[in-house]
Design an enzyme around this catalytic site. Structure first.
Site, PDB file in Angstrom:
ATOM      1  N   GLU A 111      16.246  47.262   8.038  1.00 30.71           N
ATOM      2  CA  GLU A 111      16.722  45.867   7.988  1.00 30.71           C
ATOM      3  C   GLU A 111      15.736  44.953   8.678  1.00 30.71           C
ATOM      4  O   GLU A 111      14.964  45.395   9.530  1.00 30.71           O
ATOM      5  CB  GLU A 111      18.057  45.745   8.744  1.00 30.71           C
ATOM      6  CG  GLU A 111      19.193  46.458   8.071  1.00 30.71           C
ATOM      7  CD  GLU A 111      20.412  46.554   8.975  1.00 30.71           C
ATOM      8  OE1 GLU A 111      20.476  45.847  10.002  1.00 30.71           O
ATOM      9  OE2 GLU A 111      21.289  47.355   8.639  1.00 30.71           O
ATOM     10  N   LYS A 113      14.726  42.349  11.438  1.00 31.00           N
ATOM     11  CA  LYS A 113      15.225  42.072  12.794  1.00 31.00           C
ATOM     12  C   LYS A 113      15.165  40.561  12.996  1.00 31.00           C
ATOM     13  O   LYS A 113      14.107  39.991  13.239  1.00 31.00           O
ATOM     14  CB  LYS A 113      14.380  42.804  13.837  1.00 31.00           C
ATOM     15  CG  LYS A 113      14.960  42.691  15.229  1.00 31.00           C
ATOM     16  CD  LYS A 113      14.258  43.615  16.190  1.00 31.00           C
ATOM     17  CE  LYS A 113      14.966  43.675  17.523  1.00 31.00           C
ATOM     18  NZ  LYS A 113      15.049  42.406  18.209  1.00 31.00           N
ATOM     19  N   ASP A 115      15.363  36.942  14.427  1.00 32.67           N
ATOM     20  CA  ASP A 115      15.024  36.453  15.762  1.00 32.67           C
ATOM     21  C   ASP A 115      15.874  35.220  16.077  1.00 32.67           C
ATOM     22  O   ASP A 115      15.479  34.085  15.824  1.00 32.67           O
ATOM     23  CB  ASP A 115      13.528  36.096  15.790  1.00 32.67           C
ATOM     24  CG  ASP A 115      13.007  36.009  17.203  1.00 32.67           C
ATOM     25  OD1 ASP A 115      13.747  36.369  18.134  1.00 32.67           O
ATOM     26  OD2 ASP A 115      11.853  35.580  17.379  1.00 32.67           O
ATOM     27  N   TYR A 223      25.046  42.291  10.360  1.00 32.37           N
ATOM     28  CA  TYR A 223      24.384  43.579  10.130  1.00 32.37           C
ATOM     29  C   TYR A 223      25.123  44.770  10.713  1.00 32.37           C
ATOM     30  O   TYR A 223      24.585  45.873  10.759  1.00 32.37           O
ATOM     31  CB  TYR A 223      22.955  43.554  10.691  1.00 32.37           C
ATOM     32  CG  TYR A 223      22.833  42.952  12.084  1.00 32.37           C
ATOM     33  CD1 TYR A 223      23.374  43.575  13.183  1.00 32.37           C
ATOM     34  CD2 TYR A 223      22.159  41.745  12.255  1.00 32.37           C
ATOM     35  CE1 TYR A 223      23.259  43.014  14.446  1.00 32.37           C
ATOM     36  CE2 TYR A 223      22.032  41.180  13.513  1.00 32.37           C
ATOM     37  CZ  TYR A 223      22.588  41.820  14.606  1.00 32.37           C
ATOM     38  OH  TYR A 223      22.474  41.265  15.839  1.00 32.37           O
ATOM     39  N   LYS A 310       8.710  46.457  16.439  1.00 36.44           N
ATOM     40  CA  LYS A 310       8.353  45.045  16.668  1.00 36.44           C
ATOM     41  C   LYS A 310       6.985  44.743  16.073  1.00 36.44           C
ATOM     42  O   LYS A 310       6.033  45.507  16.284  1.00 36.44           O
ATOM     43  CB  LYS A 310       8.288  44.782  18.184  1.00 36.44           C
ATOM     44  CG  LYS A 310       9.643  44.782  18.858  1.00 36.44           C
ATOM     45  CD  LYS A 310      10.314  43.439  18.682  1.00 36.44           C
ATOM     46  CE  LYS A 310      11.332  43.183  19.741  1.00 36.44           C
ATOM     47  NZ  LYS A 310      11.091  42.359  20.791  1.00 36.44           N
ATOM     48  N   CYS A 402     -14.323  10.079  31.397  1.00 38.58           N
ATOM     49  CA  CYS A 402     -13.276   9.891  30.381  1.00 38.58           C
ATOM     50  C   CYS A 402     -13.923   9.523  29.043  1.00 38.58           C
ATOM     51  O   CYS A 402     -14.703   8.572  28.967  1.00 38.58           O
ATOM     52  CB  CYS A 402     -12.312   8.798  30.823  1.00 38.58           C
ATOM     53  SG  CYS A 402     -11.081   8.419  29.570  1.00 38.58           S
ATOM     54  N   CYS A 405     -12.718   5.724  28.126  1.00 42.51           N
ATOM     55  CA  CYS A 405     -13.082   4.509  28.854  1.00 42.51           C
ATOM     56  C   CYS A 405     -14.314   4.706  29.738  1.00 42.51           C
ATOM     57  O   CYS A 405     -14.791   3.765  30.357  1.00 42.51           O
ATOM     58  CB  CYS A 405     -11.906   4.022  29.698  1.00 42.51           C
ATOM     59  SG  CYS A 405     -11.561   5.084  31.109  1.00 42.51           S
ATOM     60  N   CYS A 420      -8.041  10.896  34.450  1.00 43.86           N
ATOM     61  CA  CYS A 420      -8.815   9.675  34.381  1.00 43.86           C
ATOM     62  C   CYS A 420      -8.099   8.669  35.288  1.00 43.86           C
ATOM     63  O   CYS A 420      -6.929   8.364  35.059  1.00 43.86           O
ATOM     64  CB  CYS A 420      -8.858   9.152  32.941  1.00 43.86           C
ATOM     65  SG  CYS A 420      -9.442   7.442  32.883  1.00 43.86           S
ATOM     66  N   CYS A 426      -7.684   2.075  30.602  1.00 45.00           N
ATOM     67  CA  CYS A 426      -8.027   3.154  29.669  1.00 45.00           C
ATOM     68  C   CYS A 426      -7.060   3.085  28.473  1.00 45.00           C
ATOM     69  O   CYS A 426      -5.840   3.240  28.641  1.00 45.00           O
ATOM     70  CB  CYS A 426      -7.909   4.478  30.418  1.00 45.00           C
ATOM     71  SG  CYS A 426      -8.286   5.904  29.417  1.00 45.00           S
TER      72      CYS A 426
END
Ligand code: IVH
Length: 663
Positions: A111, A113, A115, A223, A310, A402, A405, A420, A426
């Site tokens: 089946e 699985k 999540d 299930y 898994k 930055c 600026c 910054c 800025c």
């Protein structure tokens, strides 16, 4: 009267059937309009004649305003988990153990699985009576009202299929499309988006108001079936019985004659899973025969007849083309990787966050490198390592200025991020601050979005939040794609925002570390902006939950003349900078006439604050518990006798979070 009763019966039956056709079979049998009309009629009749309402009435699906309390209840049959395997070798070991014990090769059921969040639903005489979360496996939360809103779960089943009392186990999931839609809305509302559909699912089923759960459009695959005497001999037959009874059962479950077929199934789904509309994180392999399951038995927590395989988080290799540096509203710098586009877990990935300078150094990530990219349960993919460095490359130098600026970046000791410091000039910081200012939990100016802010800023019309209040319709109409009606809406909603509550205005200012809760606390403690601006560190720190870091940040904010200028302009425009009398007196009527007892200690409020909040929302804080008490608000370390008494008297127990949601 009898005819009314018959009509209620008929409507309930028909609507339940249409629900099944729509949500389980994916084959709608009537139009939404016809459905809504019938539901409306049923709702009306049930309100007038509640004595005729059926236990499986489809009107329960919309949720109700009765507050959920999530009492903890015992599972009748323990909810076990599964042993995990991560490799084919481990799975072969499992198979060999099974053969050894059974002395034969068994059939397996494979089946998906899912999540999501597991749930156990009880049916008695064909009627859905209880739904409980997994909890610790022995006890879980009673989330019945919330689970009833999930349209694909039958509220009743034909008794001739499975009689008596039985439990079905399944996984509640949120399909990708619903998840994406939910997060878009959350982001728009400035709520933190959910990291993945699993988190969104568990968050949803624990919501207080089942009407809200109903809006989340959850789904559920079943299930597993449990009961004292089940009418089948194998697991595969029980799945088919569940299907016949009206439950949504995955059509992808497969009966495998041998372990090779199991491996084929795993290989197929390892890639095919990306085409599903929901997340799965592996495959579950179960011995089919119940007799064989009995022989194999159980460990304390897991069955020995089943195991999960898994999937590994999908990893791909791609080229790192360049690194961008993004500046947030606080000036924080986030490096973002631009990648050669590549398909990963169902989407094409072009960008990945590199978090900060330390992360880049840790993996020695260089431009031109071939890097490993992974997508775990989270939405944003991450670079988890470097396969090969680009020839003649040298380590990445984090930028020192930055990119927006040009200001020299700073790095505060103990913090991973660069900043910054040029917060007033800025551009992304200015735009970010205005975006925050107008957001829902701040000034709630909902007619303006990110794009309009950019337009207004780029055209020189605004340079800070206060400039919004000098805008006129004539000023904004010439902007590209600005219709007459939108312009009106913008001006009106800016005007309306002037009367926003002081606590929200404080939050809107965007003072570092002053989130919604802190803003509320300081608003009530200082009453107006003048008092707050002149408060010293000790005075600030005397307010509950205001520590040194927040106090210093507030002082720094008011030391900046630019901030003072903006506040003065906002005040001039008529924005509210003080607690209004009504705000002081009553915040809402949400707890009107409710008697609430509190016990224990709380994470986010002092006991005095909680008492104050109860009163301000129309409730009454009582000190001794009786059958007239409506809620026990339980914190940490609550006295066991109080808890026991509350349970005995059937008083609803709520947590601090529940309380916050209620108010
Ligand atoms: S069977 C005794 N089948 O996986 C067997 N579980 O790690 C009980 N899950 O808590 C579980 N899809 O929430 C089973 N097809 C599936 C499943 C499944 C997802 C979850 C379930 C369980 C967890 C165990």
């Amino acid at each position: 009267m009898n005819t009314l009763k018959e009509r209620i019966n008929q409507l309930s039956k028909e609507l339940n059937k249409h629900n099944y056709n729509y949500y389980v079979l994916n084959q709608p049998s009537i139009t939404d309009f016809e459905f809504d009309k019938m539901l409306e009629e049923l709702n009306k009749l049930e309100n007038e004649y509640p004595q005729y309402k059926l236990a499986d009435s489809p009107t329960q699906r919309v949720g109700s305003d009765i507050t959920n309390k999530f009492e903890t209840v015992e599972h009748e049959f323990q909810m076990l988990s599964l042993g995990n395997t991560y490799s084919e070798e481990d799975l072969n070991d499992f198979h060999n153990r099974v053969i050894k014990e059974l002395e034969t090769n068994p059939e397996y059921v494979c089946e998906l699985k899912f999540d999501g969040a597991s749930i156990s639903v009880t049916y008695e005489n064909g009627i859905f009576t209880r739904a409980v979360t997994r909890g610790d496996g022995s006890k879980g939360d009673n989330v019945t009202e919330n689970i009833k809103t999930i349209q694909s779960i039958p509220l009743s089943i034909a008794e001739n299929i499975i009689s008596d009392k039985f439990e079905v186990r399944g996984e509640i999931i949120m399909p990708h499309s619903v998840f994406a839609e939910l997060n878009t809305i959350r982001e728009k509302n400035n709520d933190v988006p959910f990291a993945n559909p699993r988190n969104a699912t568990s968050g949803s089923i624990k919501m207080i108001d089942s009407r809200e759960v109903a809006k989340r459009k959850l789904d559920c695959y079943f299930y597993y079936m449990m009961g004292k005497s089940l009418p089948t001999d194998t697991h595969f037959q029980s799945l088919s019985l569940l299907k016949d009874a009206g439950f949504k059962v995955s059509k992808h479950s497969k009966l495998c004659k041998n372990i090779d077929e199991v491996f084929n199934y795993i290989h197929y789904w390892d890639t095919e899973r990306h085409n599903l509309a929901y997340d799965i994180d592996g495959i579950v392999i179960k011995v089919n025969s119940f007799k064989m399951q009995e022989i194999l038995g159980y460990t304390a927590k897991t069955p020995k007849w089943a195991i999960s395989y898994k999937f590994k988080a999908e990893q791909v290799i791609t080229k790192l083309l360049s690194i961008d540096y993004q500046i947030g509203r606080t000036g924080a710098v986030t490096p973002v990787a631009n990648l050669e586009p590549i398909q990963l877990a169902g989407t094409i990935v072009k960008r990945a966050s590199l978090h900060n300078a330390d992360q880049i150094a840790l993996h020695d990530i260089r431009i031109g490198d071939m890097v490993y990219l992974e997508k775990g349960g989270e939405i944003i993919p991450k670079i988890v390592g470097v396969k090969i460095h680009e020839q003649d490359s040298s380590p990445t130098q984090f930028i020192s200025n930055c990119p927006e600026c040009g200001a020299k970046l700073i790095r505060i000791e103990g913090e991973a991020k660069h900043y910054c410091p040029n917060s007033n000039n800025c551009p992304p910081q200015i735009k970010g601050k205005i975006e925050h200012f107008i957001s829902r939990k701040a000034m709630n100016i909902d007619s303006i979005g990110e794009e309009t802010i950019a337009q207004l800023y780029d055209s020189g019309l605004i340079n800070n939040a206060a400039d919004l209040y000098i805008l006129t319709k004539e000023m904004i109409l010439p902007l590209e794609r600005m219709a007459e009606k939108s312009a009106d809406n913008i001006i009106n909603s800016i005007e309306k925002s002037k009367s926003t509550a002081f606590e929200s205005v404080l939050f809107a200012l965007g003072i570092r570390f002053v989130g919604e809760t802190v803003a509320k606390k300081i608003a009530y403690a200082f009453k107006n902006i003048e008092n707050l601006a002149k408060a010293n560190k000790d005075e600030l720190m005397s307010v509950d939950e205001i520590g040194e870091r927040i106090a210093e940040s507030i002082i720094q904010y008011f030391n900046d003349t630019n901030n003072i200028k903006i506040i003065a302009a906002l005040m001039n425009a008529g924005v509210n900078f003080e607690i209004q009398d009504e705000e002081e007196k009553n915040l809402s009527e949400n707890l009107k006439d409710l008697k609430i007892i509190i016990s224990g200690t709380f994470q986010r409020h002092s006991r005095d604050e909680i008492k104050d909040l109860i009163e301000k929302h129309g409730g009454k804080n009582v000190t001794s518990i009786s059958k007239n008490t409506d809620f026990l608000l339980a914190g940490d370390n609550i006295g066991p006798s109080k808890l026991e008494k509350a349970n005995k008297l059937g008083i609803k127990i709520i947590s601090e979070e529940d309380f916050e949601q209620m108010i």
